[in-house]
Scaffold this active site. Sequence first.
Site, PDB file in Angstrom:
ATOM      1  N   CYS A  75       0.874  -1.175   0.000  1.00  9.57           N
ATOM      2  CA  CYS A  75       0.000   0.000   0.000  1.00  9.57           C
ATOM      3  C   CYS A  75       0.907   1.220   0.000  1.00  9.57           C
ATOM      4  O   CYS A  75       1.523   1.542   1.025  1.00  9.57           O
ATOM      5  CB  CYS A  75      -0.907  -0.011   1.222  1.00  9.57           C
ATOM      6  SG  CYS A  75      -1.975   1.437   1.318  1.00  9.57           S
ATOM      7  N   CYS A 223      -5.356   5.917  -4.534  1.00  9.81           N
ATOM      8  CA  CYS A 223      -4.621   4.655  -4.457  1.00  9.81           C
ATOM      9  C   CYS A 223      -3.209   4.914  -4.964  1.00  9.81           C
ATOM     10  O   CYS A 223      -3.018   5.307  -6.116  1.00  9.81           O
ATOM     11  CB  CYS A 223      -5.296   3.571  -5.287  1.00  9.81           C
ATOM     12  SG  CYS A 223      -4.394   2.005  -5.293  1.00  9.81           S
TER      13      CYS A 223
END
Length: 291
Positions: A75, A223
């Site tokens: 991430c 993202c």
Amino acid sequence: MNEIYFYKLTGAGNDFVFIDKKQNPHLSLIPLQIRKICDRRFGIGADGIIIVQDIENYDFEMLYFNADGSTGSLCANGARCAIWFAEKTKRLKNRKAKFISNSIEYSGEVIKDELIRFLLNPPSKTKFNFRIKVADQLIKADFLDTGSPHVVIDISDVLEKPGDMSSNFKMINEFPVYQLGKEIRYHQDFSPSGTNVNFYMIENDKIFIRTYERGVEDETLACGTGSVATAISAFFNKKISPPISLITWGGETLIVNFDVEKQKVSNVTLTGPAKFVFEGKISGNFFTNLE
């Protein structure tokens, strides 16, 4: 269960619950508990949980869990927030970070108070200009694994079919991200683990991007690994030169930079905001009556 002390951070709208293992030495969470913490109505609310813990020879280790309780791959926005968190908890020297996530070494730095640069590894897998059957039509797409798997689609390349994907969806803010994203996320071509899905359009050399994230199972406001995948896709297909600015669905800007030599990508960085939101503690009886 003992009380859990936590911090809420956001990286360009990608939000996380941070837990410092040093503050919570007996911490142990199961997926059901993670889902409850991340629930936006009955919990704190987040796209994922990040546990920061000390590890020998590194500034810290980052453990990432998706909002559905699954173990996450990389991430990147979470990593940027983790670098900020490590700086604030005095784990860094000279604002530079060397850390571990999923047994892989990464680095990054605090450029200024809330601006963080994260250095990623080059994409491990790429596939450009293939077509995927979605919503009863063929859609042109790219695939890049930038630490997490991503399908990238330029909405101007969507093949129109009367009665289906009409000109009503030419603008990014009108595009059916959730519907198409969910279908592609579970598409048989990407089984068994599935994929994240990014949709973008280009305007004045800026990329406007929206992302459906697996593990969250919904669109997120930003993202990081998806922005990196989209920027690299746009470079090879649309000749957009780095550094590339991407405007996220939350309205923040992420900047992706990289070098390319003989069609090989290197020195990939993601730069953008990482901000503290609030801190608190989860009561010991929060997890009672879990089903």
